[in-house]
Scaffold this motif. Structure first.
Motif, short mmCIF file in Angstrom:
data_model
loop_
_atom_site.label_atom_id
_atom_site.label_comp_id
_atom_site.label_asym_id
_atom_site.label_seq_id
_atom_site.Cartn_x
_atom_site.Cartn_y
_atom_site.Cartn_z
N SER A 241 0.84 -1.19 0.00
CA SER A 241 0.00 0.00 0.00
C SER A 241 0.88 1.25 0.00
CB SER A 241 -0.88 -0.01 1.25
OG SER A 241 -1.49 1.26 1.38
N HIS B 55 -6.79 -6.43 1.54
CA HIS B 55 -5.53 -5.87 1.05
C HIS B 55 -5.58 -5.69 -0.46
CE1 HIS B 55 -1.29 -4.91 1.00
NE2 HIS B 55 -1.18 -5.68 -0.07
N SER C 204 -7.93 -2.76 -1.38
CA SER C 204 -7.35 -1.47 -1.01
C SER C 204 -6.25 -1.06 -2.00
CB SER C 204 -6.83 -1.58 0.42
OG SER C 204 -5.98 -0.52 0.70
N THR C 205 -5.34 -1.99 -2.32
CA THR C 205 -4.24 -1.62 -3.23
C THR C 205 -4.75 -1.49 -4.67
OG1 THR C 205 -3.63 -3.95 -3.23
CG2 THR C 205 -2.31 -2.49 -1.89
N GLU D 230 -6.38 1.89 -4.98
CA GLU D 230 -5.34 2.91 -4.94
C GLU D 230 -4.70 3.10 -6.31
OE1 GLU D 230 -1.90 1.90 -2.53
OE2 GLU D 230 -2.07 3.88 -1.66
#
Lengths: 404, 313
Positions: free
Chosen positions: B35, B237, B240-241, B244
């Protein structure tokens, strides 16, 4: 006709009609088990309990699951996981137990191999146990189809394709098994039937055979000692429990079993509540899509070793190797030519064979999951050759073994 | 003691196998992306302090935002319904009411200046493709363009709800909901599906959704997936990444960089968990109680075993 008298109690009434005292004596209080055992001997009870967990959780899931390609995924992930009270609990218990049961089966199998518990009259215990392994495998595979996620669909596609038998191109057989050209409604329905009826029935039947096969040769013990069960039982019944080499199934053996079961259940429920992901592949939370092949297709962990025996070879050779791997464990009692039914630690080369086989199967398991890129492709290839080589070597090294 | 030694052997082999088929195999199969904490380091920092009042004039006037975007809190309605918008632009342009809190300020500024760059979809809009991003870039209103953009961002931030009032659902709807449906939360790309009395009204709604999805599919190349179970199929995870910077995990994807703040990303993920893992709190509660029960069970079974076996040894 038997002579019936007026019953003095409910117990007596039942006893006259069902012989419950005799049943209890034969099945429990005078069913003799060697005293010289360790906790690995409780794996049978652990398996029975795990099977019961699977059965009970399965019954609850069956009340809401819908075997239809349009609704199966949502009936599991929406209805059972969101709507039904504790539906999530039954599903996680069922999913985790399906995975853990194979861990215990493998421990149970390797215990049998280590202590030579497939010899000297115990051949049928081993063979019926292997039949259970096969029926449990079929049960696990058919159950894996039911959520109708991406892995269900594509694993179903890959495994049923094996029946085209490579160069034989038996595509008709594959279509017959699927009931269609691709996995679809007919496929889902029949695997549902297999999972909830035919295979559980077969499993329960074979469990009966497995227990029955145990009765006459008796349970093996930690030192492979041949016991005179009648003489030892007489000692026990005379009150000399300390010096008798046998114990009663209930409550002696049972109390130890239940302690092991207690420890096992701590591990099991920890997985159910806090670490269930390993048993429920993320890919299967995407709905089945016949137009989108997942990047990696792999079976559940307990099938990986045999998958890796299939994979590194060309189609026909791979299928033959795979077929070999499926049947060869059945033949263990006959391929082991040594008369010694003692722990592997006292059997020289066989001791090395045992650990080599265990480690090789773990290597195969690991390589079966990763994509066949180097160096993993080569490691898998040599591990598969080692597997076949070890089985070819088994009769030879056991023939050379000295009488212990 | 022999039994403990055997237990240790069994445990070691079990753990080694677990390590190999889970953490190890997944590390080989899936690229790990760290991240960046939603810092958007590739985008220039805002150097000017914005003025919300001037920003309002720009958003409503020279910036021409409200030609395409509705701003419901400011009483600006959409000029077209969602379906017609999607048919015109590919996707329905977002209502700007809460973008000031959902999206990162730096990202908003970069987006106004050059949408395809900020969204990381320049590979879709190369000169050879002959296509242009449907959102027109802002070329300035005659003054200092950086000041003007800072003003607009300040205005958008001033009308948005406060961070603590932003619900997971609002964050999801603003950031994801115009491309992604979420069946288990009754969410379609044109909004929440109402309960209909008449079957034909429901069918009419469904047809609108299909029309919208058709336009969206043409725009994106493929219909963006329903996100109902993404919390289980992708995990926190990955989501989220991916949010992003989608290009890190899926190079060349048509999915734009979303540009949410770290706090909004958490809200989005919470909403995904509210859809696909609704019983997570109950699971932890029940889990603790079952563990206590089973430990007590094991203790009693041990005591039972001891009492039986003291006669046997």
């Amino acid at each position: 006709m038997a002579h019936f008298t007026k019953a003095t109690s409910v117990h007596d009434w039942l006893n006259q009609r069902l012989g419950i005292d005799t049943v209890r004596r034969v099945m429990a209080t005078e069913y003799w088990i060697p005293k010289n055992i360790n906790f690995l001997w409780a794996m049978g009870m652990v398996l029975a309990i795990t099977f019961a967990l699977l059965l009970v959780s399965g019954i609850f899931l069956l009340m809401y699951y819908q075997p239809n390609v349009n609704t199966a995924f949502d009936s599991v992930n929406y209805t059972i996981m969101r709507e039904v009270d504790f539906g999530w609990l039954w599903r996680h218990v069922h999913g985790v137990a399906a995975s853990v049961v194979f861990l215990v089966i493998y421990i149970h199998m390797f215990t049998g191999i280590y202590y030579g518990s497939y010899k000297k009259g115990r051949e049928l215990i081993w063979i019926s146990g292997m039949l259970l392994f096969v029926t449990f495998s079929a049960e696990a595979f058919s159950g894996y189809m039911l959520p109708w996620g991406q892995m269900s669909y594509w694993a179903g596609m890959v495994i049923t394709n094996l029946f085209s038998l490579g160069g034989l191109h038996a595509d008709g057989l594959v279509e017959w098994i699927r009931g269609d050209y691709v996995p679809a409604q007919a496929f889902l329905n029949r695997f549902f039937m297999l999972h909830v009826l035919l295979l559980p029935l077969a499993i329960m039947g074979v469990i009966g055979l497995h227990f029955g096969a145990l009765r006459i040769p008796h349970v093996n013990n930690q030192d492979g000692e041949e016991l005179d069960f009648e003489a030892e039982a007489a000692k026990y019944k005379a009150g000399d429990k300390k010096h008798s080499k046998v114990i009663a199934f209930a409550n002696d053996f049972m109390s130890k079993d239940m302690f092991v079961v207690g420890i096992f259940l701590i591990f099991f429920f920890y997985l159910v509540f806090f670490h269930y992901d390993f048993a429920m592949d993320p890919v299967n939370f995407d709905p089945a899509d016949g137009l989108k092949t997942p990047e990696h297709i792999y079976p559940e962990w307990y099938f990986l070793w045999s998958y890796e025996i299939l994979r590194p070879f060309s189609t026909n050779v791979g299928l033959m190797a795979f077929g070999f791997a499926q049947v060869i464990f059945f033949l263990l009692p006959f391929l082991d030519r040594s008369p010694n039914a003692v722990p592997a630690s006292r059997r020289g080369l066989f001791f090395i064979w045992f650990w080599a086989m265990l480690i090789d199967m773990i290597v195969l398991t690991s390589m079966g999951k990763v994509p066949p890129i180097e160096p993993y492709g080569s490691i898998g290839f040599y591990a598969a050759l080692t597997f076949i080589g070890l089985w070819i070597a088994l009769p030879i090294i056991t023939m050379l073994e000295k009488k212990a | 003691m022999k039994e403990l030694f055997i237990l240790a052997v069994v445990t070691v082999f079990t753990l080694v196998t677990y390590y190999l088929v889970e953490p190890f195999a997944h590390s080989v199969m899936h690229k790990h992306v760290e991240s960046e904490h939603f810092a958007y380091a590739d985008l220039p920092a805002l150097t000017k302090t914005g003025d919300a009042a001037r920003g309002k004039d720009l958003v409503m006037g020279a910036g021409a935002c409200s030609d395409c975007h509705s701003i419901s809190v400011a009483g600006m309605p959409a000029r077209m319904d969602a379906v017609t918008s999607a048919q015109s632009y590919g996707v329905n342009p977002p209502d700007l009411s809460n973008v000031g809190v959902v999206y990162d300020a730096k990202f908003l500024a970069a987006l106004i200046k050059n949408p395809a760059h900020a969204l990381k979809v320049e590979h879709k809009y190369t000169p050879e493709s002959g296509k242009e991003h449907p959102m027109a870039f802002f070329a300035g209103a005659g003054g200092d363009i950086d000041q003007e953009i800072a003003d607009m961002v300040a205005y958008l931030q001033s009308i948005a709800v406060k961070q603590d009032k932003l619900t997971p659902k609002m964050a999801f709807e603003t950031a994801c909901g115009r491309c992604h449906a979420m069946k288990y939360e009754n969410w379609t790309q044109i909004g929440e599906k109402p309960a209909f009395k008449m079957k034909k009204d429901e069918l009419a709604f469904d047809i609108q959704v299909i029309d919208y999805q058709d336009a969206l599919t043409k725009y994106m190349g493929k219909l963006p997936p329903d996100l109902s179970m993404y919390i289980r199929s992708r995990g926190e995870h990955y989501i989220s990444t991916f949010v992003e910077n989608p290009q890190h995990l899926l190079e060349g994807t048509a999915m734009p960089r979303v540009g949410v703040t770290a706090a909004s990303a958490d809200k989005v993920i919470e909403h995904l968990a509210d859809a696909g893992d609704t019983k997570r709190f109950e699971r932890e509660e029940v889990g603790k109680k079952v563990m206590i029960f089973i430990v007590i069970f094991a203790l009693f079974s041990y005591l039972w075993k001891r009492s039986i076996w003291k006669d046997l040894h």
